[in-house]
Structure formats: structure tokens, C-alpha cells
Design a protein around this motif. Structure first.
Motif, PDB file in Angstrom:
ATOM      1  N   TYR A   1       0.855  -1.188   0.000  1.00 12.79           N
ATOM      2  CA  TYR A   1       0.000   0.000   0.000  1.00 12.79           C
ATOM      3  C   TYR A   1       0.892   1.239   0.000  1.00 12.79           C
ATOM      4  N   VAL A   2       0.888   1.960  -1.111  1.00 10.22           N
ATOM      5  CA  VAL A   2       1.796   3.101  -1.286  1.00 10.22           C
ATOM      6  C   VAL A   2       1.014   4.332  -1.740  1.00 10.22           C
ATOM      7  N   SER A   3       1.117   5.409  -0.957  1.00 10.83           N
ATOM      8  CA  SER A   3       0.394   6.634  -1.291  1.00 10.83           C
ATOM      9  C   SER A   3       1.156   7.830  -0.756  1.00 10.83           C
ATOM     10  N   GLY A   4       0.526   8.999  -0.842  1.00 11.21           N
ATOM     11  CA  GLY A   4       1.159  10.210  -0.336  1.00 11.21           C
ATOM     12  C   GLY A   4       1.305  10.218   1.168  1.00 11.21           C
ATOM     13  N   GLY A   5       0.408   9.500   1.853  1.00 13.53           N
ATOM     14  CA  GLY A   5       0.435   9.513   3.319  1.00 13.53           C
ATOM     15  C   GLY A   5       0.791   8.203   3.971  1.00 13.53           C
TER      16      GLY A   5
ATOM     17  N   ALA B   1       6.015   8.873   3.942  1.00 11.98           N
ATOM     18  CA  ALA B   1       5.525   7.915   2.949  1.00 11.98           C
ATOM     19  C   ALA B   1       6.255   8.115   1.626  1.00 11.98           C
ATOM     20  N   VAL B   2       6.273   7.076   0.796  1.00 15.41           N
ATOM     21  CA  VAL B   2       6.974   7.170  -0.497  1.00 15.41           C
ATOM     22  C   VAL B   2       6.345   8.238  -1.394  1.00 15.41           C
ATOM     23  N   GLY B   3       5.020   8.353  -1.365  1.00 16.93           N
ATOM     24  CA  GLY B   3       4.363   9.368  -2.180  1.00 16.93           C
ATOM     25  C   GLY B   3       4.722  10.771  -1.728  1.00 16.93           C
ATOM     26  N   ASN B   4       4.851  10.955  -0.413  1.00 16.76           N
ATOM     27  CA  ASN B   4       5.255  12.243   0.135  1.00 16.76           C
ATOM     28  C   ASN B   4       6.684  12.586  -0.272  1.00 16.76           C
ATOM     29  N   CYS B   5       7.546  11.587  -0.311  1.00 21.17           N
ATOM     30  CA  CYS B   5       8.931  11.769  -0.754  1.00 21.17           C
ATOM     31  C   CYS B   5       8.966  12.258  -2.202  1.00 21.17           C
ATOM     32  N   LEU B   6       8.211  11.612  -3.069  1.00 24.86           N
ATOM     33  CA  LEU B   6       8.165  12.014  -4.481  1.00 24.86           C
ATOM     34  C   LEU B   6       7.545  13.405  -4.648  1.00 24.86           C
ATOM     35  N   ASP B   7       6.467  13.661  -3.900  1.00 28.56           N
ATOM     36  CA  ASP B   7       5.788  14.954  -4.003  1.00 28.56           C
ATOM     37  C   ASP B   7       6.702  16.099  -3.575  1.00 28.56           C
ATOM     38  N   ARG B   8       7.437  15.879  -2.498  1.00 30.54           N
ATOM     39  CA  ARG B   8       8.299  16.948  -1.979  1.00 30.54           C
ATOM     40  C   ARG B   8       9.494  17.189  -2.900  1.00 30.54           C
TER      41      ARG B   8
ATOM     42  N   GLY C   1      -2.242   5.596  -4.276  1.00 25.98           N
ATOM     43  CA  GLY C   1      -1.986   6.511  -5.381  1.00 25.98           C
ATOM     44  C   GLY C   1      -0.725   6.234  -6.161  1.00 25.98           C
ATOM     45  N   VAL C   2       0.356   5.792  -5.470  1.00 28.15           N
ATOM     46  CA  VAL C   2       1.626   5.520  -6.152  1.00 28.15           C
ATOM     47  C   VAL C   2       1.544   4.205  -6.941  1.00 28.15           C
ATOM     48  N   ALA C   3       0.531   3.394  -6.661  1.00 33.34           N
ATOM     49  CA  ALA C   3       0.403   2.077  -7.294  1.00 33.34           C
ATOM     50  C   ALA C   3       0.168   2.161  -8.794  1.00 33.34           C
ATOM     51  N   CYS C   4      -0.299   3.323  -9.285  1.00 32.07           N
ATOM     52  CA  CYS C   4      -0.530   3.422 -10.736  1.00 32.07           C
ATOM     53  C   CYS C   4       0.746   3.806 -11.480  1.00 32.07           C
ATOM     54  N   ASN C   5       1.880   3.943 -10.775  1.00 39.81           N
ATOM     55  CA  ASN C   5       3.154   4.204 -11.439  1.00 39.81           C
ATOM     56  C   ASN C   5       3.585   2.959 -12.213  1.00 39.81           C
ATOM     57  N   LEU C   6       3.724   3.091 -13.518  1.00 44.66           N
ATOM     58  CA  LEU C   6       3.995   1.923 -14.370  1.00 44.66           C
ATOM     59  C   LEU C   6       5.390   1.339 -14.129  1.00 44.66           C
TER      60      LEU C   6
END
Length: 335
Positions: free
Chosen positions: A130-134, A156-163, A262-267
Motif C-alpha cells: 500500500y503506497v500513497s502520499g500519506g 511515505a513514499v508518495g510524500n517523498c516524491l511529491d516533496r 496513489g503511487v500504485a498506478c506508477n507503471l
């Protein structure tokens, strides 16, 4: 079969979905998008949700061709998430449940992602990433709980990418993570970054600090491109996620992996996880952006499962919990 309406607003996505017996009848959504270089603040996100929620609710009913009298239960996201946006949506869910004289069910956001993934992909009993912004968690089901095998110990991994997208002033439309993914496809040079796996847990704050500090000097010196940095960040953090997921699979003797959030749709993440699964003779399950990104139908689906297994939330308990753990939920609808 009961018809359940679900309302989601734990972060910058506002969604209302309607589900009946495993069929998504409607799933409209609005996203609060900020200017490049900026994140979304709870107060502003809450205002966005308040301004749009009645419009999205009407859209959901119209798309499903239903009236309020056709709804059997109202489900809403209790948590985890940002307090003010969660509260804005919870107030509306409580209000319409009372106006329509319908029972209300409080849903865990993470469980919503898992149940939606199981519905769409048909996965049996997968190891879940389960990978998302939070949130970043590796999960497996056992004895009426979704057990957390490993998780992030900081961001979270999504927060890392967003920042990191903010550092590069990348557009937030449609999402910073999506735009990083597109830039990463053009990256050619792999820049070495910290790789932090601690047992079953992962850490992303050190990687983020390192790449934030290095970005401007490396770009100014012409050592690499912004695309190279996006590529390097993705490759590193996704490799960490694949490693801990594979370890959980081995522990559980699992031959199925499902990626949600949300990050799960990264191909690229799907591709790397698929390579690991192929080597193990396992099966990968993933969904597209319409269901892996926060949406109302996932709350409706989890709410439907809970409602059908006898769950009801008392009005005095129908409030939010920002830190609502995945393993706090008793999963009465499986086994």
C-alpha cells in the motif's frame, strides 16, 4: 442487494462513489491542485472539499440514476488522513445519513484501498503493498486483521516524491508523482542515493534530504539532468519497496502481490514488481488510476462489505481519527 454511498476526502482528492454488490455505479471525483512548488494545506484543502462536496454528491446520484431513497447506507472515511479535510467530509456524511434516515459506517481509508483492489483485480489473498502520499505499508491478511509486516518509519513514499517535485518546481497537475514518472522515463544516468531498508521497514527522509541538498549543485555543475534525478529517485525507492514486499511474500508463502494506493498506478513500480513476481512464479495485481487514486467508490465498497457483515457505526462514534491504523480494523467480512 444493498446500495452503499461512500464519501472520501482524507487528502486533496474529494470523491463520492456508489456501489451495489460489487458493481461501481458511479465514482465522480475532484482534485485540489496547488501551484508548482507548493503542497496542499489542511485548511485550504478542507475549504475545497466543502465547496465541491454537494456538487459531487449530486453527480454521483445522477450517474448512478438513483434517488436518496435508493441508498441503504452512507459510508465515509474515518481516517487516516488530514484532520480538516476528513472532518469536512465526515460532517456531510453524518448530515445526509440523518436527513435520509440511513445507517452510517465509518471506513478505514487503507482498508478501502485494499477492498477496492480485491474487487477490481479479483486477487484472492495477496500480499499487499500500500503506497500513497500519506502511507507506505506491506500488509497481509490473517485471522480477521490486515497485519502490517513493514512500513515507513518516517515519511511515505508518495510524500517523498511529491516533496522532490516541489524542489524541481514540477507542476502538480494532474499530480506531482505522475509528472515525476514522465520525467523519469527520459532519465539516462543513475545517480547513487541512500538505500535505507531496516528489516521489514523502509525510510525515505534521508533519501529526500540527500537529493534535495544535491539537486541544485549537481544541476548547476551539469553532472546530471532533472530527468536523471527523477529516474534515480524512482529506481531507488521502488527497489526498496520491492525488497520488503518480496520478504513478506516469503514469510507468508504467498504467490500473489497486489499494489494499491496513489503511487500504485506508477507503471515503473508495476514493472519492477512484475519482474520480481515473474522470478518467483507469482502473480501481480494492479489497478489503473481511476481506482488506485483516492476515490469514493473504494469507501463505498469497503462500507458495503462492512454493512453486509453487520457493521453499523453509532452516530456518537461517527467522527474522525487521523491516525487510524490498518490493523485496528476487525475484518469480519472475510473467512
Amino acid at each position: 442487494m444493498p446500495v452503499v454511498l461512500g464519501m472520501e476526502g482524507s487528502a486533496n482528492k474529494l470523491g463520492v462513489g456508489i456501489v451495489r454488490d460489487g458493481v461501481v455505479l458511479s465514482n465522480p471525483r475532484r482534485t485540489y491542485i496547488t501551484p508548482p512548488g507548493q503542497g496542499f494545506l489542511p485548511r485550504d484543502t478542507s475549504r475545497h472539499h466543502r465547496e465541491h462536496i454537494l456538487t459531487v454528491l449530486k453527480e454521483a446520484l445522477q450517474e448512478a440514476n438513483l434517488q436518496p431513497s435508493d441508498i441503504d447506507c452512507v459510508a465515509f472515511t474515518k481516517g487516516p488522513g488530514m484532520g480538516a479535510p476528513l472532518a469536512a467530509v465526515a460532517v456531510v456524511a453524518r448530515t445526509i445519513a440523518q436527513l435520509w434516515n440511513r445507517p452510517i459506517v465509518a471506513v478505514n481509508h487503507c482498508v478501502g484501498h485494499i477492498e477496492m483492489g480485491r474487487l477490481i483485480t479479483g486477487a484472492g489473498n495477496p500480499t499487499v503493498l500500500y503506497v500513497s502520499g500519506g502511507n507506505t505499508q506491506v500488509i497481509s491478511y490473517l485471522e480477521r486483521r490486515y497485519r502490517i509486516f513493514g512500513e515507513t518509519i518516517d515519511i511515505a513514499v508518495g510524500n517523498c516524491l511529491d516533496r522532490f517535485a516541489r524542489v524541481l518546481k514540477i507542476s502538480n497537475d494532474p499530480s506531482p508523482g505522475y509528472n515525476i514518472e514522465q520525467m523519469a522515463k527520459r532519465g539516462k544516468k543513475l545517480v547513487e542515493l541512500p538505500y535505507t531498508v531496516k528489516g521489514m521497514d523502509v525510510s525515505f527522509s534521508g533519501i529526500l534530504s540527500h537529493i534535495e541538498d544535491a539537486t541544485h549543485t549537481m544541476l548547476a555543475a551539469g553532472e546530471c539532468t532533472a530527468e536523471d534525478l527523477c529516474f534515480s529517485l524512482q529506481e531507488t525507492v521502488f527497489a526498496m519497496l520491492v525488497e520488503v514486499t518480496e520478504r513478506a511474500m516469503a514469510h507468508c508463502s504467498s504467490q500473489e502481490v497486489m499494489i494499491v494506493g496513489g503511487v500504485a498506478c506508477n507503471l515503473r513500480l508495476q514493472e519492477m514488481m512484475g519482474m520480481m513476481c515473474q522470478e518467483r512464479g507469482a502473480t501481480l495485481y494492479a489497478t489503473d488510476e481511476s481506482f488506485c487514486i483516492d476515490n469514493g467508490a473504494m469507501i463505498a465498497q469497503a462500507g458495503w462489505q462492512m454493512f453486509c457483515s453487520g457493521h453499523r457505526t453509532q452516530l456518537e462514534d461517527s467522527w474522525i481519527t487521523q491516525r487510524y491504523r490498518t490493523d485496528d480494523v476487525e475484518v469480519t467480512w472475510r473467512d
